[in-house]
Scaffold this motif. Structure first.
Motif, PDB file in Angstrom:
ATOM      1  N   ASN B 115       0.821  -1.212   0.000  1.00 44.42           N
ATOM      2  CA  ASN B 115       0.000   0.000   0.000  1.00 44.42           C
ATOM      3  C   ASN B 115       0.855   1.263   0.000  1.00 44.42           C
ATOM      4  O   ASN B 115       0.598   2.199  -0.755  1.00 44.42           O
ATOM      5  N   ALA B 118       2.383   1.798  -3.288  1.00 43.22           N
ATOM      6  CA  ALA B 118       1.390   2.322  -4.230  1.00 43.22           C
ATOM      7  C   ALA B 118       1.201   3.827  -4.025  1.00 43.22           C
ATOM      8  O   ALA B 118       1.050   4.584  -4.984  1.00 43.22           O
ATOM      9  N   THR B 129      -5.718   5.547  -0.814  1.00 39.64           N
ATOM     10  CA  THR B 129      -6.227   4.297  -1.347  1.00 39.64           C
ATOM     11  C   THR B 129      -7.746   4.304  -1.309  1.00 39.64           C
ATOM     12  O   THR B 129      -8.328   4.620  -0.268  1.00 39.64           O
ATOM     13  N   LYS B 131      -9.861   1.634  -3.189  1.00 39.89           N
ATOM     14  CA  LYS B 131     -10.192   0.213  -3.130  1.00 39.89           C
ATOM     15  C   LYS B 131      -8.919  -0.594  -3.242  1.00 39.89           C
ATOM     16  O   LYS B 131      -7.903  -0.107  -3.729  1.00 39.89           O
ATOM     17  N   ALA B 132      -9.001  -1.839  -2.834  1.00 43.38           N
ATOM     18  CA  ALA B 132      -7.874  -2.736  -3.041  1.00 43.38           C
ATOM     19  C   ALA B 132      -8.392  -4.162  -3.107  1.00 43.38           C
ATOM     20  O   ALA B 132      -9.334  -4.523  -2.397  1.00 43.38           O
ATOM     21  N   ASP B 133      -7.765  -4.892  -3.957  1.00 37.30           N
ATOM     22  CA  ASP B 133      -8.128  -6.287  -4.151  1.00 37.30           C
ATOM     23  C   ASP B 133      -6.844  -7.056  -3.952  1.00 37.30           C
ATOM     24  O   ASP B 133      -5.900  -6.896  -4.718  1.00 37.30           O
ATOM     25  N   ILE B 134      -6.767  -7.807  -2.897  1.00 35.65           N
ATOM     26  CA  ILE B 134      -5.469  -8.390  -2.571  1.00 35.65           C
ATOM     27  C   ILE B 134      -5.543  -9.885  -2.358  1.00 35.65           C
ATOM     28  O   ILE B 134      -6.613 -10.447  -2.092  1.00 35.65           O
ATOM     29  N   GLU B 163      -0.732  -1.844  -9.672  1.00 37.65           N
ATOM     30  CA  GLU B 163      -0.664  -3.272  -9.397  1.00 37.65           C
ATOM     31  C   GLU B 163       0.619  -3.534  -8.621  1.00 37.65           C
ATOM     32  O   GLU B 163       1.688  -3.058  -8.998  1.00 37.65           O
ATOM     33  N   GLY B 176      -1.699  -7.547  -5.390  1.00 35.91           N
ATOM     34  CA  GLY B 176      -2.768  -6.612  -5.073  1.00 35.91           C
ATOM     35  C   GLY B 176      -2.993  -5.610  -6.178  1.00 35.91           C
ATOM     36  O   GLY B 176      -2.069  -5.231  -6.901  1.00 35.91           O
ATOM     37  N   GLU B 177      -4.243  -5.223  -6.303  1.00 35.98           N
ATOM     38  CA  GLU B 177      -4.556  -4.140  -7.229  1.00 35.98           C
ATOM     39  C   GLU B 177      -5.135  -3.013  -6.396  1.00 35.98           C
ATOM     40  O   GLU B 177      -6.121  -3.202  -5.681  1.00 35.98           O
ATOM     41  N   PHE B 178      -4.496  -1.860  -6.466  1.00 37.22           N
ATOM     42  CA  PHE B 178      -4.911  -0.725  -5.655  1.00 37.22           C
ATOM     43  C   PHE B 178      -5.509   0.354  -6.545  1.00 37.22           C
ATOM     44  O   PHE B 178      -4.924   0.728  -7.549  1.00 37.22           O
ATOM     45  N   SER B 179      -6.657   0.812  -6.125  1.00 42.87           N
ATOM     46  CA  SER B 179      -7.275   1.925  -6.823  1.00 42.87           C
ATOM     47  C   SER B 179      -7.030   3.188  -6.009  1.00 42.87           C
ATOM     48  O   SER B 179      -7.587   3.364  -4.923  1.00 42.87           O
TER      49      SER B 179
END
Lengths: 196, 196
Positions: B115, B118, B129, B131-134, B163, B176-179
């Motif tokens: 994080n 990112a 941050t 959203k995050a998909d981890i 990413e 993880g993908e962080f928005s």
DNA sequence: CCGCTATTAGGACTAGGTACTAAGAACAGT
DNA sequence: ACTGTTCTTAGTACCTAGTCCTAATAGCGG
């Protein structure tokens, strides 16, 4: 030029405060006075000698040494827990948790609270996070008290889904769905997907 | 009964390690030997005198006093960065990062590294941050060196997708993908979705 | 010039050591 | 039983960074 007594003492106090490791002799040179004058100044200002100052700093270090390990086991204080069902923890946002620039809490602290609550709610020797889907809904500021509520949604043999919602007051600030692996004692590393 | 030299020295080392504030005299009493014997022991074991020990502790404290606020800005050491493109950081897993029960790193530390990387890769006053998909792919153990690589995938006006893939050696341990939201200085709280 | 505060100098003592010399104790090998 | 070696202890001189105390001097106001 030599400063007046008042000036010197104010300056001395400041100097020692930001560098407790300075000796009377060094101070005497810095202020162009004798060592004895420095000693008299310390007396009047009730500043202890070098060795006492150093000792004090070291003792403080020892104190928060013990603080900084076991406490991190769970981030935030768990105030209610029903194993395999739900749990609640609170986390007070202090200045060390926020970006200095804008006072907004760093995301990983909110994540850490939620994640460790998800770990704690699981009634097993060990739980590891496999996946997580998270959303920072609203910024959290220094001084806020974040209440995280975890709920177990679904539980299979190995995998358990935990939903966590954190809020400040009435406002939701963080949401997450955690897919947890339960690890009943033995040290097997079940291939693929594992984690913390 | 008096211990053998070897025993005593082992014991002495242990004692001083967990209480650096003990004097030679106190040690001499504890082990029922003379002060000189203790001094010889310290010599052989290369243990510095009380004052040096205390000073060392105090200096360490001063060091991580500065470390514990600004350095935590990024978790892990950034070793390479190309703003708005990519970044790499390394994070050494120490005992304070793992579960005491099984030596596996707590997920939130891996999350924190990813994080904050990112956040760092984004070339703006501030990034939060959303959203995050981890995914915790594989457990990380004490002693592991985690290398996180962040790549900016897509960048819109306000939102940037980053990413992050972390690995230990050749093995991917975390994805993880962080928005991220970019916040160009002003303190606007754009309704909905924000975060750390 | 008197009096006051501020400063400085010096001596005696302290804790917790270092560095060194010297002597006695414990034990092993032959 | 004697010798050699290691271990332990004692004692001295010296160090740093002080404390505590006395006494002398400097600078300045009234």
């Amino acid at each position: 030029m030599r400063k007046s007594k008042k000036e010197r003492q104010a300056c001395l106090q400041e100097t020692i405060k930001e560098n407790p490791f300075v000796t009377d002799e060094e101070l005497a040179n810095e202020f162009n006075v004798s060592v004895q004058t420095i000693r008299l100044d310390r007396m009047e200002l009730a500043i202890p000698e070098l060795r006492e100052r150093i000792k004090y700093v070291a003792e403080k270090k020892m104190q928060d040494e013990v603080k900084s390990l076991p406490i991190e086991e769970v981030i935030g204080d768990i105030i209610d827990i029903e194993l395999d069902k739900s749990a609640i923890s609170i986390f007070d946002v202090k200045k060390e948790h926020v970006f200095t620039r804008n006072g907004i809490a760093r995301g990983h602290h909110l994540f850490a609270q939620a994640n460790s609550l998800a770990v704690a709610v699981i009634n097993d020797e060990m739980a590891l996070t496999g996946k997580a889907d998270i959303r920072f809904v609203h910024p959290v500021k220094e001084g806020d008290r974040v209440v995280a509520k975890a709920k177990v949604i679904r539980s299979e043999k190995l995998r358990t889904i935990v939903e966590v919602a954190s809020s400040v007051g009435n406002e939701v600030v963080f949401q997450g769905e955690f897919s947890m692996f339960r690890a009943p004692s033995s040290e097997k590393e079940e291939k693929n997907e594992t984690g913390n």
